[in-house]
Scaffold this active site. Structure first.
Site, short mmCIF file in Angstrom:
data_model
loop_
_atom_site.label_atom_id
_atom_site.label_comp_id
_atom_site.label_asym_id
_atom_site.label_seq_id
_atom_site.Cartn_x
_atom_site.Cartn_y
_atom_site.Cartn_z
N ASP A 77 0.84 -1.20 0.00
CA ASP A 77 0.00 0.00 0.00
C ASP A 77 0.88 1.26 0.00
OD1 ASP A 77 -3.06 0.77 0.53
OD2 ASP A 77 -1.86 2.02 1.87
N HIS A 116 -7.32 -6.86 1.23
CA HIS A 116 -6.23 -5.92 0.97
C HIS A 116 -5.02 -6.17 1.86
CE1 HIS A 116 -4.20 -2.19 -0.01
NE2 HIS A 116 -4.30 -1.75 1.24
#
Length: 292
Positions: free
Chosen positions: A107, A272
């Site tokens: 990320d 995620h």
């Protein structure tokens, strides 16, 4: 007490004028630096780091502006550029005696890792990116109603003032939205780790917003300059992503191929937070990368 990665030594390392990072270190052998994502800290790597430390030197910092690391005020719009944050990582590795090192990021940490690898190809030997696109591509592919999935990107891109005020009014609700909504397996983030993430974010609203704001401004400028110059990632690159490209209408592998000639791109079936939800798969892919 804030959780720690068992078996890791914790240190404070000065990486820039007035900026020190809190870092967890363990192991010996070829070095790999692991950079966390949003809204997390270095603790997201706890499973992966422990495994890699059996035969690598593993360095897990809290990024500038996150966790227990320093959070300088962003007066010039550059304190949280990925170039500045990447320079932190080069200085951190040097502080431990490593001129060259592998780099893995998730990320926001992946964006820092990408920029570090582009700016310092002589330093970064290998690169792993988890569930993100390079900044320029990220903004290019988001359009129409599908862009609602990235509402926070647009919120934190706004000029200083409003984003900080809105998020600061209810930080736990804001950050918990992502921790809970982006996780397929809620058990992957235990209560103590979740609480640590929320506490860290609660104390870092201005710097987290500044990090995101940089990605809508100076980070794009740096990516555009590299694309215009034809600069690419010169080292072996492994990319692990969810299959959200299909939902948003783009080919993630093709986008990544333009940046990384030596690319392995894999789709991971999980949420995620893949280093916490599917650590075995991340460990496998990272170890394969380290052999390339």
């Amino acid at each position: 007490m804030t959780p720690r990665i068992p078996g890791f030594d914790y240190q404070r390392v000065t990486v820039a004028d007035g900026v020190a990072l809190t870092v967890a270190v363990a192991g010996s052998g070829s070095p790999i630096v692991l950079l966390h994502g949003f809204p997390q800290t270095h603790l997201m790597w706890r499973h992966v780091a422990a495994d890699l430390a059996t035969d690598h030197t593993v360095i897990c910092p809290d990024l500038r502006g996150y966790g227990d690391s320093d959070k300088p005020v962003d007066r010039d719009g550059e304190q949280y550029s990925k170039r500045t944050m990447g320079n932190d990582i080069v200085a951190l590795a040097q502080a431990f005696g490593h001129e060259r090192f592998a780099l893995a990021g998730h990320d926001r940490g992946a964006l820092v890792a990408i920029r570090t690898a582009l700016d310092h190809p002589d330093r970064v030997t290998r690169l792993a990116s988890l569930d993100v696109l390079p900044t320029l591509d990220m903004w290019d592919v988001m359009h129409g109603v599908t862009a609602a999935i990235g509402f926070h990107l647009y919120l934190m891109a706004q000029p200083p003032g409003l984003p900080e005020q809105l998020i600061g009014a209810s930080p736990d609700a804001f950050f918990a939205y992502f921790l809970d909504g982006w996780t397929r397996d809620p058990q992957a983030i235990p209560a103590d780790i979740r609480a640590a993430y929320l506490a860290a974010c609660r104390a870092a609203v201005p710097s987290i917003v500044a990090d995101y704001r940089a990605s809508a401004n100076i980070d794009i400028e740096h990516d555009r300059a590299d694309r215009a110059a034809g600069n690419t990632l010169r080292m072996p690159v492994t990319v692990l992503q969810q299959d959200w490209g299909a939902a948003l209408g783009f080919d993630a592998r093709a986008l990544w191929s333009a940046w990384a000639p030596d690319l392995r791109h894999e789709t991971v079936t999980c949420g995620h937070f893949m280093a916490e939800e599917s650590p075995a798969e991340i460990i496998r892919a990272t170890r394969e990368l380290m052999k390339r």
